[in-house]
Design a protein around this motif. Structure first.
Motif, PDB file in Angstrom:
ATOM      1  N   SER A 196       0.857  -1.167   0.163  1.00 14.92           N
ATOM      2  CA  SER A 196      -0.086   0.081   0.058  1.00 14.92           C
ATOM      3  C   SER A 196       0.838   1.281   0.066  1.00 14.92           C
ATOM      4  CB  SER A 196      -0.842  -0.255   1.272  1.00 14.92           C
ATOM      5  OG  SER A 196      -0.332   0.060   2.481  1.00 14.92           O
ATOM      6  N   GLU A 197       2.141   1.182   0.126  1.00 13.18           N
ATOM      7  CA  GLU A 197       3.112   2.431   0.125  1.00 13.18           C
ATOM      8  C   GLU A 197       3.100   2.978  -1.429  1.00 13.18           C
ATOM      9  OE1 GLU A 197       7.061   1.623   1.502  1.00 13.18           O
ATOM     10  OE2 GLU A 197       6.250   0.131   2.913  1.00 13.18           O
ATOM     11  N   THR A 198       2.877   4.187  -1.479  1.00 10.21           N
ATOM     12  CA  THR A 198       2.794   4.907  -2.694  1.00 10.21           C
ATOM     13  C   THR A 198       3.491   4.238  -3.826  1.00 10.21           C
ATOM     14  OG1 THR A 198       2.161   6.844  -1.350  1.00 10.21           O
ATOM     15  CG2 THR A 198       2.506   7.187  -3.752  1.00 10.21           C
ATOM     16  N   TYR A 199       4.902   4.377  -3.540  1.00  9.74           N
ATOM     17  CA  TYR A 199       5.841   3.944  -4.603  1.00  9.74           C
ATOM     18  C   TYR A 199       5.143   2.367  -5.094  1.00  9.74           C
ATOM     19  CZ  TYR A 199       9.811   2.489  -7.363  1.00  9.74           C
ATOM     20  OH  TYR A 199      10.440   2.109  -8.403  1.00  9.74           O
ATOM     21  N   TYR A 200       5.228   1.347  -4.370  1.00 11.45           N
ATOM     22  CA  TYR A 200       4.896   0.312  -4.626  1.00 11.45           C
ATOM     23  C   TYR A 200       3.514  -0.024  -5.200  1.00 11.45           C
ATOM     24  CZ  TYR A 200       9.057  -0.869  -2.554  1.00 11.45           C
ATOM     25  OH  TYR A 200      11.007  -0.980  -2.248  1.00 11.45           O
ATOM     26  N   ASP A 201       2.535   0.824  -4.805  1.00 14.95           N
ATOM     27  CA  ASP A 201       1.113   0.733  -5.079  1.00 14.95           C
ATOM     28  C   ASP A 201       1.004   1.254  -6.771  1.00 14.95           C
ATOM     29  OD1 ASP A 201      -1.724   0.366  -4.927  1.00 14.95           O
ATOM     30  OD2 ASP A 201      -1.863   2.548  -4.898  1.00 14.95           O
ATOM     31  N   GLU A 202       1.730   2.178  -7.137  1.00 10.41           N
ATOM     32  CA  GLU A 202       2.040   2.786  -8.167  1.00 10.41           C
ATOM     33  C   GLU A 202       2.773   1.946  -9.440  1.00 10.41           C
ATOM     34  OE1 GLU A 202       3.341   6.473  -7.683  1.00 10.41           O
ATOM     35  OE2 GLU A 202       1.413   7.310  -7.048  1.00 10.41           O
ATOM     36  N   HIS A 203       3.460   1.254  -8.935  1.00  7.34           N
ATOM     37  CA  HIS A 203       4.204   0.285  -9.776  1.00  7.34           C
ATOM     38  C   HIS A 203       4.028  -1.134  -9.937  1.00  7.34           C
ATOM     39  CE1 HIS A 203       6.745   4.064  -9.554  1.00  7.34           C
ATOM     40  NE2 HIS A 203       7.365   3.872 -10.475  1.00  7.34           N
ATOM     41  N   TYR A 204       3.280  -1.473  -8.880  1.00  9.95           N
ATOM     42  CA  TYR A 204       2.616  -2.763  -9.016  1.00  9.95           C
ATOM     43  C   TYR A 204       2.049  -3.200 -10.242  1.00  9.95           C
ATOM     44  CZ  TYR A 204       0.225  -7.006  -7.382  1.00  9.95           C
ATOM     45  OH  TYR A 204      -0.196  -8.280  -7.323  1.00  9.95           O
ATOM     46  N   ILE A 205       2.565  -4.579 -10.843  1.00  9.02           N
ATOM     47  CA  ILE A 205       1.986  -4.855 -12.212  1.00  9.02           C
ATOM     48  C   ILE A 205       1.203  -6.164 -12.063  1.00  9.02           C
ATOM     49  CG2 ILE A 205       3.645  -3.405 -13.660  1.00  9.02           C
ATOM     50  CD1 ILE A 205       5.166  -6.205 -14.183  1.00  9.02           C
ATOM     51  N   GLY A 206       1.596  -6.988 -11.091  1.00  6.88           N
ATOM     52  CA  GLY A 206       0.781  -8.282 -10.859  1.00  6.88           C
ATOM     53  C   GLY A 206       1.692  -9.214  -9.971  1.00  6.88           C
TER      54      GLY A 206
END
Length: 212
Positions: A196-206
């Protein structure tokens, strides 16, 4: 009177003996004539009274015995039912336990040993320790595993991110509760972060699953 007293004593002794040493069913089969050696015709009123006393005594004993057996049933049944084992969850927990052994191991670009590793070298190594073979790079690991929706993540699934180039370029192990463990170039070591951290939430692809 003397005979009556003797019969009462005998009945009580037999009742105690029956309670301690004989099963319930045979005890119910005895009649007063079996116990005293007299027939109902000879015993008269005293025999009837003794029969009542004996019935009360044995009835109380047998009733208590039956109640005890009934009360024991839940205890005996407790924990004996079948339990469905989630093998995926069990294997996933083992993976995370292995992964956590390497907390703090330094991040090394291209590394694939506990002396230092990158993200996919780390996931490959931990998987191998648990008997699972996966490709070397994050992109290959992403293309090979079974796709999993983010809402269906299980412990031990691999989670992927796009970072310095398009496509899967970073990977870690999902730990449950929205967290994942990975070899982080930003932290320069194996560490834990939240999806849920902003960076990982935005860069998550699957996510991909290798545990069946």
């Amino acid at each position: 009177m003397k005979r009556y007293t003797r019969e009462i004593t005998l009945v009580l002794l037999v009742a105690v003996f029956t309670t301690l040493f004989m099963p319930a069913a045979p005890a119910q089969a005895f009649s007063l004539s079996d116990l005293t050696g007299t027939s109902s015709q000879n015993s008269g009123g005293s025999s009837s009274l003794l029969n009542i006393l004996l019935a009360l005594l044995l009835g109380k004993v047998l009733g208590t015995s039956n109640n005890s057996s009934t009360d024991m049933s839940p205890a005996l049944g407790s924990g004996t039912g079948s339990k469905t084992v989630d093998n995926t969850g069990t294997k996933g927990a083992q993976l995370i336990q292995t992964a956590q052994k390497y907390m703090g191991v330094p991040y090394v670009w291209g590394g694939d040993t506990p002396d230092g590793w990158d993200c996919s070298g780390y996931t490959q190594y931990v998987m191998k320790e648990n008997g699972i073979t996966i490709p070397r790079t994050a992109a290959e690991q992403y293309n090979t595993g079974t796709p999993v929706n983010k809402s269906d993540l299980k412990i031990g699934d691999l989670v992927f991110f796009t970072t310095y180039k398009p496509g899967a370029s970073h990977v870690g192990f999902y730990m449950g509760d929205g967290n994942f463990i990975h070899a982080s170039s930003a932290a320069k070591q194996v560490t834990i972060n939240s999806l849920s951290e902003t960076y990982y939430d935005e860069h998550y692809i699957g996510a991909r699953r290798y545990i069946q």
